[in-house]
Scaffold this motif. Structure first.
Motif, PDB file in Angstrom:
ATOM      1  N   GLN A 196     -11.698  -0.332  -2.559  1.00 50.31           N
ATOM      2  CA  GLN A 196     -12.029   0.307  -1.352  1.00 50.31           C
ATOM      3  C   GLN A 196     -11.817   1.861  -1.711  1.00 50.31           C
ATOM      4  N   ASN A 197     -12.864   2.499  -1.266  1.00 55.17           N
ATOM      5  CA  ASN A 197     -12.986   3.897  -1.534  1.00 55.17           C
ATOM      6  C   ASN A 197     -12.606   4.393  -3.020  1.00 55.17           C
ATOM      7  N   GLY A 198     -13.005   3.530  -3.922  1.00 55.10           N
ATOM      8  CA  GLY A 198     -12.826   3.921  -5.389  1.00 55.10           C
ATOM      9  C   GLY A 198     -11.434   3.430  -5.908  1.00 55.10           C
ATOM     10  N   VAL A 199     -10.690   2.572  -5.003  1.00 57.37           N
ATOM     11  CA  VAL A 199      -9.403   2.349  -5.544  1.00 57.37           C
ATOM     12  C   VAL A 199      -9.547   0.830  -5.490  1.00 57.37           C
TER      13      VAL A 199
ATOM     14  N   ASP B 162      -8.586  -2.700  -4.638  1.00 53.89           N
ATOM     15  CA  ASP B 162      -7.743  -3.221  -3.639  1.00 53.89           C
ATOM     16  C   ASP B 162      -7.274  -4.829  -4.147  1.00 53.89           C
TER      17      ASP B 162
ATOM     18  N   ARG C  78       0.860  -1.308   0.200  1.00 48.70           N
ATOM     19  CA  ARG C  78       0.095   0.129   0.037  1.00 48.70           C
ATOM     20  C   ARG C  78       0.711   1.472  -0.056  1.00 48.70           C
TER      21      ARG C  78
END
Length: 145
Positions: A125-128, A130, A94
């Motif tokens: 997650q949150n548009g990203v 994962d 990350r």
């Protein structure tokens, strides 16, 4: 001192599933037992009938660092969700930029789909992006993160 361990995957076609995981993990077929040049010669010498030669398979890390994996023929197909699965960690973590992680994950997923995997679900997650949840040729779950 830690305990040495390996992993065994139950499957109906050990050669098929081992072939997929050989590609996925970049592993190699395990060497035959000491004293035999090939698994076939070992099986013949042990009197194993040819129709049982696909009752198991084994892979090993070519660098000799990571655990070996065995594949054991069982009569029943997988029927429920795995309680244990592998996460293939290809994104670099990350702390890498999201776009770089996504590119690495998508490239690996494409390689694994070409080798016989099926995409089950893409997880953001949150548009990203994962990770991807995939299944091997017999439906065993794993993730690419």
């Amino acid at each position: 001192m830690t305990t040495r361990w390996t992993m065994t995957i139950d499957c109906t076609d050990p050669a098929l599933v081992a072939g997929f995981w050989r590609t996925a993990l970049r592993y190699a077929d395990a060497d035959p037992p000491r004293g035999w040049d090939t698994w076939e010669s070992w099986l013949v010498d042990q009197g194993v009938p040819e129709e049982e030669w696909n009752d198991g398979a084994s892979l090993s890390d070519p660098d000799g660092v990571l655990p070996s994996i065995s594949f054991l023929k069982v009569p029943e197909a997988r029927t429920t969700k795995n309680r244990l699965h592998l996460d293939l960690q290809v994104s670099g973590g990350r702390d890498n930029p999201a776009a770089q992680r996504e590119t690495a994950i998508r490239q690996e997923v494409a390689r694994l789909v070409e080798a016989g995997a099926t995409v089950v679900h893409e997880v953001a997650q949150n548009g990203v992006l994962d990770h991807f949840w995939l299944a091997d040729p017999e439906g065993n779950d794993f993730c690419v993160v």
